[in-house]
Design a protein around this motif. Structure first.
Motif: not given
Length: 200
Positions: A129-141, A154-163
């Motif tokens: 969580e400590a590592r994932l939170s900054p990435l989620a906060q970055w995207a949410q901003a 979760p969809l944004i994460e999948s669309l960015i990292l899935g490929p």
């Protein structure tokens, strides 16, 4: 920290390094207690003391490298100023990690890691969580500012990292029909088209 604690930490690191070497040479089928103790020179008792089992050792190894990968992704986006450049930085950092740490990347993208992710996905995410939170906060901003499409995280994460994960797996499989440097140039713009907010 006492000398005993320092020795314990050194033993843990030594076992993790040895486990990755054994995995790189033999895959998860050859990753046995005897193979790791032989490669590390650490006693069977010490391995069980620190990890409880070969699965405990493997899970610790997965967590160690997942934490490093996520740390590099967080560092990559921290120096960016737009969602688009952040995606470019994420893709570049992920693929550079795969090239630089091929053995660890093979483990992170392995069937073993997939099985663990399916069995203990929530626990793994909670542990990171400590590592994932900054990435989620970055995207949410950027969702909040209107640069990224207003999609569930979760969809944004999948669309960015899935490929990126897909390309990494293909390269790690040894098929040799994909160039990661070329992918790092092409993928960000293609990903941006899927997650960027529609122009008004």
């Amino acid at each position: 920290m006492s000398r005993k604690q320092q020795r314990g930490e050194a033993t843990v690191e030594h076992l993790l390094d040895a486990a990755l070497r054994v995995y790189a040479q033999t895959g998860d089928q050859g990753l046995t207690v005897s193979a790791v103790t032989k490669a590390s020179g650490v006693s069977l008792g010490s391995l069980y003391h620190h990890f409880g089992s070969i699965d405990g050792l493997m899970n610790a190894l997965l967590m160690r490298w997942l934490e490093r990968l996520l740390g590099e992704l967080v560092t990559a986006v921290q120096g960016t100023r737009t969602a688009h450049t952040g995606i470019r930085a994420l893709v570049g950092a992920y693929l550079a990690f795969v090239q630089e740490h091929r053995d660890a990347a093979r483990l992170l993208h392995s069937a073993y890691a997939d099985r663990q992710g399916m069995a203990d996905g929530k626990q793994l995410r909670d542990a990171q969580e400590a590592r994932l939170s900054p990435l989620a906060q970055w995207a949410q901003a950027y969702v909040d500012s209107g640069e990224l499409a207003p999609l569930p995280m979760p969809l944004i994460e999948s669309l960015i990292l899935g490929p990126v994960v897909g390309v990494a797996r293909r390269w790690l499989s040894g098929i040799n029909d994909v160039d990661l440097d070329e992918a790092a140039l092409i993928l960000p713009d293609r990903i941006w088209r899927s997650v960027g907010a529609d122009p008004k």
